[in-house]
Structures are given as structure tokens and as C-alpha cells.
Scaffold this motif. Sequence first.
Motif, PDB file in Angstrom:
ATOM      1  N   ALA A   8       0.842  -1.204   0.000  1.00 12.13           N
ATOM      2  CA  ALA A   8       0.000   0.000   0.000  1.00 12.13           C
ATOM      3  C   ALA A   8       0.876   1.253   0.000  1.00 12.13           C
ATOM      4  O   ALA A   8       0.567   2.243  -0.674  1.00 12.13           O
ATOM      5  CB  ALA A   8      -0.939  -0.014   1.206  1.00 12.13           C
ATOM      6  N   ILE A   9       1.993   1.209   0.727  1.00 17.13           N
ATOM      7  CA  ILE A   9       2.919   2.352   0.729  1.00 17.13           C
ATOM      8  C   ILE A   9       3.530   2.529  -0.665  1.00 17.13           C
ATOM      9  O   ILE A   9       3.588   3.643  -1.196  1.00 17.13           O
ATOM     10  CB  ILE A   9       4.001   2.157   1.816  1.00 17.13           C
ATOM     11  CG1 ILE A   9       3.362   2.393   3.203  1.00 17.13           C
ATOM     12  CG2 ILE A   9       5.187   3.087   1.597  1.00 17.13           C
ATOM     13  CD1 ILE A   9       4.259   2.080   4.388  1.00 17.13           C
ATOM     14  N   VAL A  10       3.958   1.429  -1.287  1.00 11.00           N
ATOM     15  CA  VAL A  10       4.521   1.512  -2.646  1.00 11.00           C
ATOM     16  C   VAL A  10       3.496   2.120  -3.604  1.00 11.00           C
ATOM     17  O   VAL A  10       3.836   2.960  -4.448  1.00 11.00           O
ATOM     18  CB  VAL A  10       4.942   0.108  -3.160  1.00 11.00           C
ATOM     19  CG1 VAL A  10       5.286   0.150  -4.645  1.00 11.00           C
ATOM     20  CG2 VAL A  10       6.128  -0.433  -2.357  1.00 11.00           C
ATOM     21  N   ALA A  11       2.251   1.753  -3.441  1.00  9.31           N
ATOM     22  CA  ALA A  11       1.191   2.218  -4.344  1.00  9.31           C
ATOM     23  C   ALA A  11       0.711   3.633  -3.997  1.00  9.31           C
ATOM     24  O   ALA A  11      -0.151   4.178  -4.683  1.00  9.31           O
ATOM     25  CB  ALA A  11       0.016   1.237  -4.301  1.00  9.31           C
ATOM     26  N   PRO A  15       0.054   6.235   4.008  1.00  7.20           N
ATOM     27  CA  PRO A  15       1.027   7.315   4.221  1.00  7.20           C
ATOM     28  C   PRO A  15       2.412   6.783   4.571  1.00  7.20           C
ATOM     29  O   PRO A  15       2.540   5.702   5.164  1.00  7.20           O
ATOM     30  CB  PRO A  15       0.428   8.095   5.404  1.00  7.20           C
ATOM     31  CG  PRO A  15      -0.495   7.150   6.077  1.00  7.20           C
ATOM     32  CD  PRO A  15      -0.971   6.172   5.057  1.00  7.20           C
ATOM     33  N   SER A  16       3.424   7.530   4.173  1.00 10.09           N
ATOM     34  CA  SER A  16       4.803   7.179   4.549  1.00 10.09           C
ATOM     35  C   SER A  16       5.658   8.422   4.435  1.00 10.09           C
ATOM     36  O   SER A  16       5.223   9.440   3.886  1.00 10.09           O
ATOM     37  CB  SER A  16       5.355   6.077   3.641  1.00 10.09           C
ATOM     38  OG  SER A  16       5.607   6.590   2.349  1.00 10.09           O
ATOM     39  N   HIS A  17       6.873   8.315   4.957  1.00  3.43           N
ATOM     40  CA  HIS A  17       7.857   9.387   4.809  1.00  3.43           C
ATOM     41  C   HIS A  17       8.972   8.829   3.937  1.00  3.43           C
ATOM     42  O   HIS A  17       9.945   8.256   4.444  1.00  3.43           O
ATOM     43  CB  HIS A  17       8.379   9.823   6.182  1.00  3.43           C
ATOM     44  CG  HIS A  17       7.314  10.448   7.025  1.00  3.43           C
ATOM     45  ND1 HIS A  17       6.891  11.750   6.850  1.00  3.43           N
ATOM     46  CD2 HIS A  17       6.556   9.943   8.023  1.00  3.43           C
ATOM     47  CE1 HIS A  17       5.929  12.025   7.720  1.00  3.43           C
ATOM     48  NE2 HIS A  17       5.700  10.943   8.436  1.00  3.43           N
ATOM     49  N   PRO A  18       8.823   8.978   2.609  1.00  2.00           N
ATOM     50  CA  PRO A  18       9.802   8.383   1.699  1.00  2.00           C
ATOM     51  C   PRO A  18      11.138   9.121   1.727  1.00  2.00           C
ATOM     52  O   PRO A  18      11.179  10.337   1.924  1.00  2.00           O
ATOM     53  CB  PRO A  18       9.139   8.504   0.329  1.00  2.00           C
ATOM     54  CG  PRO A  18       8.109   9.556   0.464  1.00  2.00           C
ATOM     55  CD  PRO A  18       7.718   9.629   1.897  1.00  2.00           C
ATOM     56  N   ILE A  19      12.206   8.359   1.519  1.00  2.00           N
ATOM     57  CA  ILE A  19      13.559   8.927   1.493  1.00  2.00           C
ATOM     58  C   ILE A  19      14.094   8.904   0.065  1.00  2.00           C
ATOM     59  O   ILE A  19      14.631   9.883  -0.429  1.00  2.00           O
ATOM     60  CB  ILE A  19      14.501   8.111   2.403  1.00  2.00           C
ATOM     61  CG1 ILE A  19      14.003   8.128   3.846  1.00  2.00           C
ATOM     62  CG2 ILE A  19      15.932   8.638   2.305  1.00  2.00           C
ATOM     63  CD1 ILE A  19      14.586   7.009   4.713  1.00  2.00           C
ATOM     64  N   ALA A  20      13.936   7.757  -0.583  1.00  2.00           N
ATOM     65  CA  ALA A  20      14.487   7.582  -1.931  1.00  2.00           C
ATOM     66  C   ALA A  20      13.847   6.365  -2.563  1.00  2.00           C
ATOM     67  O   ALA A  20      13.325   5.488  -1.859  1.00  2.00           O
ATOM     68  CB  ALA A  20      15.997   7.366  -1.850  1.00  2.00           C
TER      69      ALA A  20
END
Length: 135
Positions: A8-11, A15-20
Motif C-alpha cells: 500500500a505504501i509503494v502504491a 502514508p509514509s515518509h519516503p527517502i528515496a
Amino acid sequence: MEGCIFCAIVAGQAPSHPIAEDDAALAFMDLFPASEGHALVIPKAHAENVFEIEDACVRAVAGLARRVAVAMRSVLAPDGMAVYQANGRAAGQTVFHYHVHLIPRNEGSPLTFHGRGRADDERLAELATAYAAKL
Ligand code: AMP
Ligand code: ZN
């Protein structure tokens, strides 16, 4: 995969706090950090564990994990860094989508792989931005 929080985060559906990220891997902040700055690196394609994942995905995760670890070190200057990956409940796995933990470690702090509380979103966003700036 349906019901998988990391898928779900990849899609972009959780919610998430992406870095790279790159084509095959994504790095983001751990929501329940074992120490401040704890990050996770996952393959974008769902695979449960080391027994199922394809070699190419392991390579993508390992490469991104190494780059993010270097960035984390330049932001936090920890004494060390645990790079940890659990397979199966008995090994401590709680999310069944392959992931590598990057856990900053300092001398004397308790050696633990799981956090107790949810981190502050503002602080996670700040750290994710600081890591990204060092990549
Ligand atoms: P493991 O116990 O090795 O399977 O690690 C799973 C990790 O995922 C733990 O460190 C959790 O704190 C973390 N985690 C669980 N749900 C989320 C989420 N929605 N966003 C970020 N990290 C998460
Ligand atoms: Zn998944």
C-alpha cells in the motif's frame, strides 16, 4: 498484494515518509523506530521473505540500503548502524513483505530491533528530507 501495508505504501495508498526510490526499491522512515532515524528499504514487488524474493530485487534493495545508510551516517553520525532483515515470525518478522532495517546505533543504547512508540510525523519528515539531501 492485497492487505499488505508495504504494498500500500509503494502504491501511494498508505502514508509514509519516503527517502528515496528507484525502479525496484523504496526507502522510507520506520513509523515505530527502534532508535531515532530508523529507516526501512523494501522491494517494490511483493515478496514475503528471503526464501521467496528474486535475486534482482535483493540486489536493488541492498544497493539502495547501502546508499541510504551512508546518507544516514552523514546526518546522524551514529557510533554504528545495524542492517537487519528478519524472515518469519520466529525471527521477529512482523510485516510479511521483505524489508531491510537500517538502525542507527550508539554505544550503550539497548540493542533492540523493535520500537515501542510511534514516532512524531514532523520529525520523520525532517529526517527523511535530511537523508534525501545527502544522497
Ligand atoms: P519486522 O518486525 O522486521 O517485520 O519489521 C517491520 C517494521 O515495519 C517495524 O520496524 C515496524 O515499526 C515497521 N512498520 C510497520 N508498519 C509501518 C508503516 N505503516 N510505516 C512504516 N513502518 C512501519
Ligand atoms: Zn507487499
